[in-house]
Design an enzyme around this catalytic site. Structure first.
Site, PDB file in Angstrom:
ATOM      1  N   SER A 124       0.828  -1.209   0.000  1.00  0.00           N
ATOM      2  CA  SER A 124       0.000   0.000   0.000  1.00  0.00           C
ATOM      3  C   SER A 124       0.857   1.252   0.000  1.00  0.00           C
ATOM      4  O   SER A 124       1.885   1.317   0.686  1.00  0.00           O
ATOM      5  CB  SER A 124      -0.860  -0.028   1.260  1.00  0.00           C
ATOM      6  OG  SER A 124      -1.368   1.247   1.540  1.00  0.00           O
ATOM      7  N   TYR A 148      -2.149  -0.969  10.479  1.00  0.00           N
ATOM      8  CA  TYR A 148      -2.417  -1.569   9.165  1.00  0.00           C
ATOM      9  C   TYR A 148      -1.235  -1.337   8.222  1.00  0.00           C
ATOM     10  O   TYR A 148      -0.700  -2.274   7.613  1.00  0.00           O
ATOM     11  CB  TYR A 148      -3.706  -0.975   8.551  1.00  0.00           C
ATOM     12  CG  TYR A 148      -3.732  -1.106   7.047  1.00  0.00           C
ATOM     13  CD1 TYR A 148      -3.967  -2.332   6.444  1.00  0.00           C
ATOM     14  CD2 TYR A 148      -3.468   0.002   6.236  1.00  0.00           C
ATOM     15  CE1 TYR A 148      -3.940  -2.453   5.057  1.00  0.00           C
ATOM     16  CE2 TYR A 148      -3.442  -0.118   4.854  1.00  0.00           C
ATOM     17  CZ  TYR A 148      -3.677  -1.347   4.272  1.00  0.00           C
ATOM     18  OH  TYR A 148      -3.627  -1.466   2.908  1.00  0.00           O
ATOM     19  N   LYS A 152       1.910  -3.856   6.367  1.00  0.00           N
ATOM     20  CA  LYS A 152       2.344  -3.890   4.959  1.00  0.00           C
ATOM     21  C   LYS A 152       3.857  -3.675   4.877  1.00  0.00           C
ATOM     22  O   LYS A 152       4.568  -4.378   4.148  1.00  0.00           O
ATOM     23  CB  LYS A 152       1.613  -2.814   4.144  1.00  0.00           C
ATOM     24  CG  LYS A 152       0.123  -3.052   3.999  1.00  0.00           C
ATOM     25  CD  LYS A 152      -0.168  -4.280   3.145  1.00  0.00           C
ATOM     26  CE  LYS A 152      -1.636  -4.578   2.995  1.00  0.00           C
ATOM     27  NZ  LYS A 152      -1.912  -5.845   2.320  1.00  0.00           N
TER      28      LYS A 152
END
Ligand code: UDP
Length: 332
Positions: A124, A148, A152
């Site tokens: 991302s 989050y 990644k």
């Protein structure tokens, strides 16, 4: 030989499945249905006219993961499976670290054991955090600022370490900007289980009347109309990016990191205005305070994708808005 799509019934996974099936690839989808619906399996078959194997499994379970590798002839993994809601990750960091990282570790263990050397990983652009300079290049420093995004980033690092330990492997790490839009059939699209937190699914639910009004988070950023700027990319373009990344892996690139965006930034207000222009004046909005943790501007430098993947996004913002709404209406 089959390509294993983890999280393949989800938003980006399902569109990638369609793209790969249309290219004549053999696909196996594994999904735990935690944020997707089983009906998507039939929709993919309806769009493509092709059959594929579906396995419902939670990849946190190593034994189940191993069974998938043992029983199938897998040539590459396209790894989408993971939790993805920033706000939820702030309240439940362990859930995010456990799920996103454990799944990846299990996949890597199985890939090593069953000699599957290629993986495309769904990363991302949020790992870039707030940058002073735009557009964002792959070489920029990373500043993941929520659990989050950190999952990644940590997975990217794990893949690099894994490659350094055994350079038979190839990893294509794709850093997505803001995926929106839906397949032109209107059969598959973004369908979150809970009230959406991302902009486009929120807009489409206001358009259908399911939600009352859009709150635009902040109109005092240093942008042309004061609202945030993002690089919205059509999910079907993104799907093509994955097919090209799989081809890239065949050239033995080691660890290949690449942005997937359009290179264009649109403000949140421009996005809502475009949506209202192409779909009828359906979305009421109001300006509210900035959302904590949001950055002002983010758009991709697409030079590497163009040069090394031969990737160029072709859908414009109007098409993104039209197809997003078409899916939402069909799916209501
Ligand atoms: N946004 C907004 N209202 C919403 C959801 C999002 O104004 O209900 C804005 C948000 O502040 C940001 C942009 O839309 O500027 C994109 O937000 P999204 O959550 O979709 O993606 P990300 O923040 O990860 O880029």
């Amino acid at each position: 030989m089959s390509i294993l799509l983890t999280g393949g019934l989800g938003y980006i996974g399902s569109h990638t499945a369609v793209e790969l099936l249309n290219r004549g690839e053999d696909v196996i989808i594994v999904d735990d249905l935690s944020n997707s619906k089983i009906i998507v399996k039939n929709k993919i078959m309806q769009i493509t006219g092709k059959k594929f194997k579906f396995i419902k499994a939670d990849l946190k379970n190593l034994k189940k993961t191993e069974k998938i590798f043992k029983n199938n002839n897998i040539s590459a993994v396209v790894h989408f499976a993971g939790y993805k809601i920033v706000g939820e990750s702030l309240n439940h960091p362990i859930k995010y670290y456990e799920n996103n990282i454990l799944i990846t570790l299990n996949l890597l263990k199985c890939m090593e054991k069953y000699n599957v050397y290629n993986m495309v990983f769904s990363s991302s652009a949020s790992i870039y955090g707030d940058q002073n300079e735009m557009p964002v290049k792959e070489t920029f420093s990373t500043h993941a600022n929520n659990p989050y995004s950190r999952t990644k980033l940590y997975i990217e690092e794990i893949l690099k370490d894994f490659y350094n330990s055994n350079n038979k492997f190839n990893f294509a790490i794709l850093r997505y900007f803001n995926p929106v839009g839906a397949h032109e059939s209107g059969l598959i699209g973004e369908d979150p289980n809970d009230t959406p937190t991302n902009l486009m699914p929120y807009i489409t639910k206001v358009a259908t009347g399911e939600l009352k009004e859009l709150s635009i988070f902040g109109n005092d950023y240093s942008t042309k109309d004061g609202t945030g700027v993002r690089d919205f990319i059509h999910v079907c373009d993104l799907a093509i990016g994955h097919a090209l990344a799989l081809n890239k892996l065949k050239e033995k690139p080691g660890v290949f990191i690449c942005n997937l965006g359009t290179g264009k930034g649109y403000t949140v207000l421009e996005t809502v205005t475009t949506f209202n222009k192409v779909n009828g004046n359906l979305v009421k909005y109001k300006f509210v305070e900035r959302r904590s943790g949001d950055i002002a501007i983010s758009y991709a430098d697409t030079t590497k994708a163009e040069k090394e993947l031969k990737f160029k996004a072709k859908y414009n913002l109007e098409e993104m808005c039209k197809t997003s709404y078409k899916f939402e209406k069909n799916n209501k």
